[in-house]
Motif scaffolding. Structure first.
Motif, PDB file in Angstrom:
ATOM      1  N   ILE A 112       0.845  -1.198   0.000  1.00 24.91           N
ATOM      2  CA  ILE A 112       0.000   0.000   0.000  1.00 24.91           C
ATOM      3  C   ILE A 112       0.874   1.239   0.000  1.00 24.91           C
ATOM      4  CG2 ILE A 112      -1.711   1.320   1.297  1.00 24.91           C
ATOM      5  CD1 ILE A 112      -2.768  -1.314   2.406  1.00 24.91           C
ATOM      6  N   VAL A 113       0.623   2.111  -0.960  1.00 23.15           N
ATOM      7  CA  VAL A 113       1.328   3.386  -1.057  1.00 23.15           C
ATOM      8  C   VAL A 113       0.378   4.493  -0.613  1.00 23.15           C
ATOM      9  CG1 VAL A 113       2.501   4.995  -2.609  1.00 23.15           C
ATOM     10  CG2 VAL A 113       2.722   2.530  -2.959  1.00 23.15           C
ATOM     11  N   GLU A 114       0.855   5.322   0.287  1.00 17.88           N
ATOM     12  CA  GLU A 114       0.031   6.429   0.775  1.00 17.88           C
ATOM     13  C   GLU A 114       0.441   7.731   0.100  1.00 17.88           C
ATOM     14  OE1 GLU A 114       0.248   6.538   5.013  1.00 17.88           O
ATOM     15  OE2 GLU A 114      -1.118   4.832   5.268  1.00 17.88           O
ATOM     16  N   GLU A 115      -0.537   8.453  -0.399  1.00 16.71           N
ATOM     17  CA  GLU A 115      -0.276   9.730  -1.054  1.00 16.71           C
ATOM     18  C   GLU A 115      -1.222  10.792  -0.511  1.00 16.71           C
ATOM     19  OE1 GLU A 115       1.259   8.528  -5.449  1.00 16.71           O
ATOM     20  OE2 GLU A 115      -0.871   8.241  -5.059  1.00 16.71           O
ATOM     21  N   LYS A 116      -0.741  12.002  -0.443  1.00 16.42           N
ATOM     22  CA  LYS A 116      -1.560  13.096   0.048  1.00 16.42           C
ATOM     23  C   LYS A 116      -2.184  13.834  -1.128  1.00 16.42           C
ATOM     24  CE  LYS A 116      -1.460  16.645   3.637  1.00 16.42           C
ATOM     25  NZ  LYS A 116      -0.605  17.386   4.611  1.00 16.42           N
ATOM     26  N   VAL A 117      -3.500  13.851  -1.160  1.00 13.52           N
ATOM     27  CA  VAL A 117      -4.238  14.514  -2.231  1.00 13.52           C
ATOM     28  C   VAL A 117      -5.216  15.497  -1.598  1.00 13.52           C
ATOM     29  CG1 VAL A 117      -5.772  14.236  -4.210  1.00 13.52           C
ATOM     30  CG2 VAL A 117      -4.034  12.490  -3.710  1.00 13.52           C
ATOM     31  N   GLN A 118      -4.955  16.779  -1.812  1.00 11.22           N
ATOM     32  CA  GLN A 118      -5.820  17.832  -1.267  1.00 11.22           C
ATOM     33  C   GLN A 118      -6.059  17.643   0.230  1.00 11.22           C
ATOM     34  OE1 GLN A 118      -9.346  17.831  -3.719  1.00 11.22           O
ATOM     35  NE2 GLN A 118      -8.315  18.821  -5.433  1.00 11.22           N
ATOM     36  N   ASP A 119      -4.966  17.542   0.959  1.00 18.22           N
ATOM     37  CA  ASP A 119      -4.989  17.429   2.426  1.00 18.22           C
ATOM     38  C   ASP A 119      -5.597  16.130   2.930  1.00 18.22           C
ATOM     39  OD1 ASP A 119      -3.767  19.906   2.721  1.00 18.22           O
ATOM     40  OD2 ASP A 119      -5.696  20.953   2.640  1.00 18.22           O
ATOM     41  N   GLN A 120      -5.807  15.172   2.046  1.00 18.30           N
ATOM     42  CA  GLN A 120      -6.307  13.869   2.457  1.00 18.30           C
ATOM     43  C   GLN A 120      -5.297  12.784   2.073  1.00 18.30           C
ATOM     44  OE1 GLN A 120     -10.213  13.385   0.696  1.00 18.30           O
ATOM     45  NE2 GLN A 120     -11.213  14.150   2.547  1.00 18.30           N
ATOM     46  N   VAL A 121      -5.160  11.785   2.944  1.00 16.41           N
ATOM     47  CA  VAL A 121      -4.254  10.673   2.658  1.00 16.41           C
ATOM     48  C   VAL A 121      -5.013   9.605   1.879  1.00 16.41           C
ATOM     49  CG1 VAL A 121      -2.816   8.858   3.634  1.00 16.41           C
ATOM     50  CG2 VAL A 121      -2.845  11.129   4.698  1.00 16.41           C
ATOM     51  N   VAL A 122      -4.529   9.301   0.684  1.00 19.55           N
ATOM     52  CA  VAL A 122      -5.165   8.315  -0.189  1.00 19.55           C
ATOM     53  C   VAL A 122      -4.255   7.093  -0.288  1.00 19.55           C
ATOM     54  CG1 VAL A 122      -6.032   7.841  -2.504  1.00 19.55           C
ATOM     55  CG2 VAL A 122      -6.301  10.127  -1.498  1.00 19.55           C
ATOM     56  N   GLN A 123      -4.840   5.916  -0.105  1.00 20.69           N
ATOM     57  CA  GLN A 123      -4.065   4.689  -0.192  1.00 20.69           C
ATOM     58  C   GLN A 123      -4.262   4.036  -1.553  1.00 20.69           C
ATOM     59  OE1 GLN A 123      -5.259   2.278   3.184  1.00 20.69           O
ATOM     60  NE2 GLN A 123      -3.673   3.185   4.482  1.00 20.69           N
ATOM     61  N   ASN A 124      -3.148   3.621  -2.159  1.00 21.98           N
ATOM     62  CA  ASN A 124      -3.176   2.944  -3.446  1.00 21.98           C
ATOM     63  C   ASN A 124      -2.405   1.632  -3.333  1.00 21.98           C
ATOM     64  OD1 ASN A 124      -4.339   5.113  -5.395  1.00 21.98           O
ATOM     65  ND2 ASN A 124      -2.773   6.205  -4.239  1.00 21.98           N
ATOM     66  N   VAL A 125      -2.966   0.582  -3.909  1.00 18.23           N
ATOM     67  CA  VAL A 125      -2.322  -0.728  -3.877  1.00 18.23           C
ATOM     68  C   VAL A 125      -1.542  -0.939  -5.166  1.00 18.23           C
ATOM     69  CG1 VAL A 125      -2.661  -3.215  -3.717  1.00 18.23           C
ATOM     70  CG2 VAL A 125      -4.115  -1.675  -2.389  1.00 18.23           C
ATOM     71  N   VAL A 126      -0.292  -1.351  -5.028  1.00 21.56           N
ATOM     72  CA  VAL A 126       0.538  -1.657  -6.196  1.00 21.56           C
ATOM     73  C   VAL A 126       1.183  -3.027  -5.988  1.00 21.56           C
ATOM     74  CG1 VAL A 126       1.004   0.773  -6.693  1.00 21.56           C
ATOM     75  CG2 VAL A 126       2.564  -0.494  -5.212  1.00 21.56           C
ATOM     76  N   THR A 127       1.620  -3.630  -7.079  1.00 18.66           N
ATOM     77  CA  THR A 127       2.255  -4.948  -7.032  1.00 18.66           C
ATOM     78  C   THR A 127       3.697  -4.831  -7.478  1.00 18.66           C
ATOM     79  OG1 THR A 127       0.130  -5.998  -7.571  1.00 18.66           O
ATOM     80  CG2 THR A 127       2.121  -7.337  -7.821  1.00 18.66           C
TER      81      THR A 127
END
Length: 246
Positions: free
Chosen positions: A191-206
């Motif tokens: 899981i990669v966490e990224e900050k988008v417009q003051d919110q933390v968004v989690q994205n799954v990568v392989t």
């Protein structure tokens, strides 16, 4: 935990120098963590000289591979049970889910060359603080002919010389297949966490492998390829990974 030897002036020693110790009290690990290692741990440092700074970060992978292959080679020659030491990216060694060693490479640049100090620590005959190679061997089959630190050290340099020559002549591609068979991360989903417009968004990568710069190569659920970098704040490199489109 890293079991590594570090000397502030080690890079001043002649290229090819090897330093081996029985006990260390001020070993330096990643992010300047300080570790102590007991007797029974194989701890050594050695020096390298390189000209191409782009490939210096990949040296730790060549060293990791030489350690794992050296253990296999010694076990085979002594007729011992097979123990499968694995590589946890970027520089840890694991056995049966527990850390048994680590690698730390530091470099300085002068006279148009990179002077690399390589530190290696491997739990051979010390069951604390995690486990060691001989403890696992004893559990698998009673044997008095266990691994010796000097045997692994000798086998390591035979393997490393071969691997390092391949690496310098043909690049890390020449070792990738063996490396991927030895590491823990093929097709691992993280899981990669990224900050988008003051919110933390989690994205799954392989995870697919390594990029040319030595970071993790991954593919997202959107089929986009990414290079994964540690965020620099977490002790565990797999927490807080940052992704960059390729």
């Amino acid at each position: 935990m890293l079991f590594l030897i570090y000397c502030s002036n080690f890079s001043e020693l002649p290229v090819g120098s090897v330093c081996v110790t029985d006990v260390q009290l001020k070993g330096r690990g990643r992010t300047k963590n300080v570790w102590e290692s007991p007797k029974g741990c194989l701890m050594y440092s050695f020096t390298l000289e390189m000209e191409d700074g782009r490939v210096v970060p990949l040296v730790q992978y060549v060293v990791s591979l030489a350690v794992t292959e050296a253990v296999k080679d010694v076990c085979d020659k002594k007729g011992l049970s097979y123990i499968d030491v694995k590589i946890k990216w970027p520089n840890d060694l694991y056995l049966n889910g527990l850390k048994v060693g680590g690698i730390l490479c530091t470099s300085t640049y002068r006279s148009k060359k990179f002077h690399v100090s390589v530190g290696v620590g491997l739990n051979v005959d010390n069951e604390q603080p995690t486990t060691c190679l001989n403890a696992v061997l004893k559990d698998m089959s009673p044997a008095s002919n266990l691994l010796k630190r000097e045997e692994i050290l000798g086998a390591f340099f035979l393997k490393f010389e071969k691997f390092f020559d391949l690496f310098m002549d043909q690049g890390f591609k020449s070792l990738e297949e063996l490396y991927y068979r030895t590491w823990l991360h093929s097709e691992q989903r993280v899981i990669v966490e990224e900050k988008v417009q003051d919110q933390v968004v989690q994205n799954v990568v392989t995870i697919q492998g390594l990029t040319s710069s030595g970071y993790l190569l991954a593919i997202g659920d959107d089929n986009q390829m990414y290079e994964l970098h540690p965020d620099g704040n977490s002790f565990d490199f797999f927490k807080g990974l940052v992704r960059r489109k390729i």
